[in-house]
Design a protein around this motif. Sequence first.
Motif, PDB file in Angstrom:
ATOM      1  N   LEU A  35      41.417  48.721  42.248  1.00 34.24           N
ATOM      2  CA  LEU A  35      41.364  48.658  40.845  1.00 34.24           C
ATOM      3  C   LEU A  35      40.885  49.742  40.479  1.00 34.24           C
ATOM      4  CD1 LEU A  35      39.725  44.264  41.156  1.00 34.24           C
ATOM      5  CD2 LEU A  35      42.117  45.700  40.039  1.00 34.24           C
ATOM      6  N   GLY A  36      39.913  50.954  41.092  1.00 38.01           N
ATOM      7  CA  GLY A  36      40.020  52.399  39.990  1.00 38.01           C
ATOM      8  C   GLY A  36      41.217  53.393  38.981  1.00 38.01           C
ATOM      9  N   PHE A  37      42.187  52.586  39.792  1.00 32.90           N
ATOM     10  CA  PHE A  37      43.533  53.189  39.427  1.00 32.90           C
ATOM     11  C   PHE A  37      44.907  51.946  39.072  1.00 32.90           C
ATOM     12  CE2 PHE A  37      41.852  54.702  43.931  1.00 32.90           C
ATOM     13  CZ  PHE A  37      42.291  55.893  43.358  1.00 32.90           C
ATOM     14  N   PRO A  38      44.776  52.995  37.582  1.00 35.09           N
ATOM     15  CA  PRO A  38      45.626  52.002  36.894  1.00 35.09           C
ATOM     16  C   PRO A  38      46.529  51.627  37.636  1.00 35.09           C
ATOM     17  CG  PRO A  38      45.220  53.729  35.404  1.00 35.09           C
ATOM     18  CD  PRO A  38      44.726  54.484  37.384  1.00 35.09           C
ATOM     19  N   GLY A  39      47.194  49.887  37.417  1.00 34.23           N
ATOM     20  CA  GLY A  39      48.716  49.340  37.621  1.00 34.23           C
ATOM     21  C   GLY A  39      47.886  48.500  38.286  1.00 34.23           C
ATOM     22  N   SER A  40      46.862  48.636  39.266  1.00 29.34           N
ATOM     23  CA  SER A  40      46.052  47.961  39.931  1.00 29.34           C
ATOM     24  C   SER A  40      46.552  46.012  40.528  1.00 29.34           C
ATOM     25  CB  SER A  40      45.261  48.348  41.699  1.00 29.34           C
ATOM     26  OG  SER A  40      46.076  49.433  42.227  1.00 29.34           O
ATOM     27  N   ILE A  41      46.639  45.418  40.681  1.00 28.73           N
ATOM     28  CA  ILE A  41      45.859  44.128  41.051  1.00 28.73           C
ATOM     29  C   ILE A  41      45.618  42.940  42.151  1.00 28.73           C
ATOM     30  CG2 ILE A  41      46.962  41.295  39.953  1.00 28.73           C
ATOM     31  CD1 ILE A  41      49.216  43.571  38.732  1.00 28.73           C
ATOM     32  N   THR A  42      44.940  42.963  42.022  1.00 29.34           N
ATOM     33  CA  THR A  42      43.724  42.365  42.984  1.00 29.34           C
ATOM     34  C   THR A  42      44.382  40.351  42.798  1.00 29.34           C
ATOM     35  OG1 THR A  42      42.474  41.852  44.462  1.00 29.34           O
ATOM     36  CG2 THR A  42      41.756  42.133  42.364  1.00 29.34           C
ATOM     37  N   LEU A  43      44.105  39.811  44.229  1.00 31.11           N
ATOM     38  CA  LEU A  43      43.501  38.102  43.734  1.00 31.11           C
ATOM     39  C   LEU A  43      42.500  38.777  44.271  1.00 31.11           C
ATOM     40  CD1 LEU A  43      46.463  36.834  45.155  1.00 31.11           C
ATOM     41  CD2 LEU A  43      46.228  36.963  43.064  1.00 31.11           C
ATOM     42  N   ARG A  44      41.554  37.072  44.136  1.00 30.83           N
ATOM     43  CA  ARG A  44      40.493  37.038  45.207  1.00 30.83           C
ATOM     44  C   ARG A  44      40.552  36.176  46.544  1.00 30.83           C
ATOM     45  NH1 ARG A  44      36.186  36.735  42.258  1.00 30.83           N
ATOM     46  NH2 ARG A  44      36.078  36.710  39.636  1.00 30.83           N
ATOM     47  N   PRO A  45      39.778  36.187  47.517  1.00 30.76           N
ATOM     48  CA  PRO A  45      40.186  35.693  48.804  1.00 30.76           C
ATOM     49  C   PRO A  45      40.806  34.098  48.581  1.00 30.76           C
ATOM     50  CG  PRO A  45      38.019  37.457  48.805  1.00 30.76           C
ATOM     51  CD  PRO A  45      38.117  37.151  47.608  1.00 30.76           C
ATOM     52  N   SER A  46      39.960  33.578  47.962  1.00 32.44           N
ATOM     53  CA  SER A  46      40.089  32.414  48.082  1.00 32.44           C
ATOM     54  C   SER A  46      41.267  31.842  47.282  1.00 32.44           C
ATOM     55  CB  SER A  46      38.612  31.979  46.894  1.00 32.44           C
ATOM     56  OG  SER A  46      38.705  32.051  45.969  1.00 32.44           O
ATOM     57  N   THR A  47      41.361  32.944  46.198  1.00 30.56           N
ATOM     58  CA  THR A  47      43.028  32.694  45.297  1.00 30.56           C
ATOM     59  C   THR A  47      43.875  32.925  46.560  1.00 30.56           C
ATOM     60  OG1 THR A  47      41.904  33.639  43.143  1.00 30.56           O
ATOM     61  CG2 THR A  47      44.565  33.714  43.503  1.00 30.56           C
ATOM     62  N   LEU A  48      43.986  33.916  47.295  1.00 32.54           N
ATOM     63  CA  LEU A  48      45.368  34.487  47.978  1.00 32.54           C
ATOM     64  C   LEU A  48      45.572  32.956  49.376  1.00 32.54           C
ATOM     65  CD1 LEU A  48      47.248  36.582  49.060  1.00 32.54           C
ATOM     66  CD2 LEU A  48      45.765  37.728  50.698  1.00 32.54           C
ATOM     67  N   MET A  49      44.186  32.556  49.601  1.00 30.48           N
ATOM     68  CA  MET A  49      44.192  31.435  50.806  1.00 30.48           C
ATOM     69  C   MET A  49      44.695  30.175  50.508  1.00 30.48           C
ATOM     70  SD  MET A  49      40.474  31.788  52.383  1.00 30.48           S
ATOM     71  CE  MET A  49      41.143  30.238  53.798  1.00 30.48           C
ATOM     72  N   ALA A  50      44.955  30.011  49.339  1.00 28.32           N
ATOM     73  CA  ALA A  50      45.027  28.968  48.036  1.00 28.32           C
ATOM     74  C   ALA A  50      46.482  28.983  47.830  1.00 28.32           C
ATOM     75  CB  ALA A  50      44.154  28.829  46.780  1.00 28.32           C
ATOM     76  N   LEU A  51      46.849  30.204  47.713  1.00 32.31           N
ATOM     77  CA  LEU A  51      48.389  30.628  47.592  1.00 32.31           C
ATOM     78  C   LEU A  51      49.389  29.999  48.747  1.00 32.31           C
ATOM     79  CD1 LEU A  51      50.886  31.719  46.079  1.00 32.31           C
ATOM     80  CD2 LEU A  51      49.937  33.847  46.149  1.00 32.31           C
ATOM     81  N   VAL A  52      48.758  31.014  49.777  1.00 35.31           N
ATOM     82  CA  VAL A  52      49.496  31.095  51.367  1.00 35.31           C
ATOM     83  C   VAL A  52      49.517  29.326  51.713  1.00 35.31           C
ATOM     84  CG1 VAL A  52      49.338  31.423  53.736  1.00 35.31           C
ATOM     85  CG2 VAL A  52      49.104  33.751  51.960  1.00 35.31           C
TER      86      VAL A  52
END
Length: 247
Positions: free
Chosen positions: A71-88
């Motif tokens: 996230l120190g570099f423009p354009g990067s996007i992240t999910l939280r671990p809990s969000t990715l687990m819920a998505l999967v």
Amino acid sequence: MFLQRATWPEVESYLERSTGIVVPIGSTEQHGPTGLIGTDAICPETIAAGMAEAGILVGPTLSIGMAQHHLGFPGSITLRPSTLMALVGDVVTSLSVHGFTHFYFLNGHGGNIATVNAAFAEIWAQASLAQRSSDLRMKMGNWFAGQRVRALARELYGDADGSHATPSEIALTWHAYPDLARDEALDPVRPPDGPIRDAADYRKHFPDGRIGSEPHRAKPEHGKRFYEAGLADALEDYRRFAGADSR
């Protein structure tokens, strides 16, 4: 066969011969000065397209993953671990309603591995705690870790492949999008290597985003070879996973 380009009767017909599906998964994060931000999603999606040509159903790419340290570099996007687990979990559960049983997540980002495997464990735990049997089979395959891909990377780049913004993955994106190939001098030629922590620490220790890699070694013609190697690895792994006990 692509899920997004199929009709529901076509998916119903597919389920009569197979209950397996491939789900490409990656990340949206910086890949140094010359690598595309979508590299980690583009790579598995490109290989999965070859799997679709082989008659395997391929689901939509999950293109945002675990990338907080970028996230120190423009354009990067992240999910939280809990969000990715819920998505999967929601993807697997939704498709299981229709009769899918074998879920092969073709991954392009090392940062996803722990969280996606935790999501699998959560799904099985829910079945166990409900005292019911689960016929779901889930596996993560990492395109960059296949035997053929690793051998090719050693042949072409040796230890210059590094661990982030690698010439191997960048070459594969150039195979997919040849008009986006870049040829820029990088300084230093070989950036430092080391552990990954939070975003501020990452930017401090790896100021241009690369970790131990020399992506200027990548060539568009290498990309075709990585595609062929990655496809052979993925087909072999998927068929071993799904072929023995999938309809």
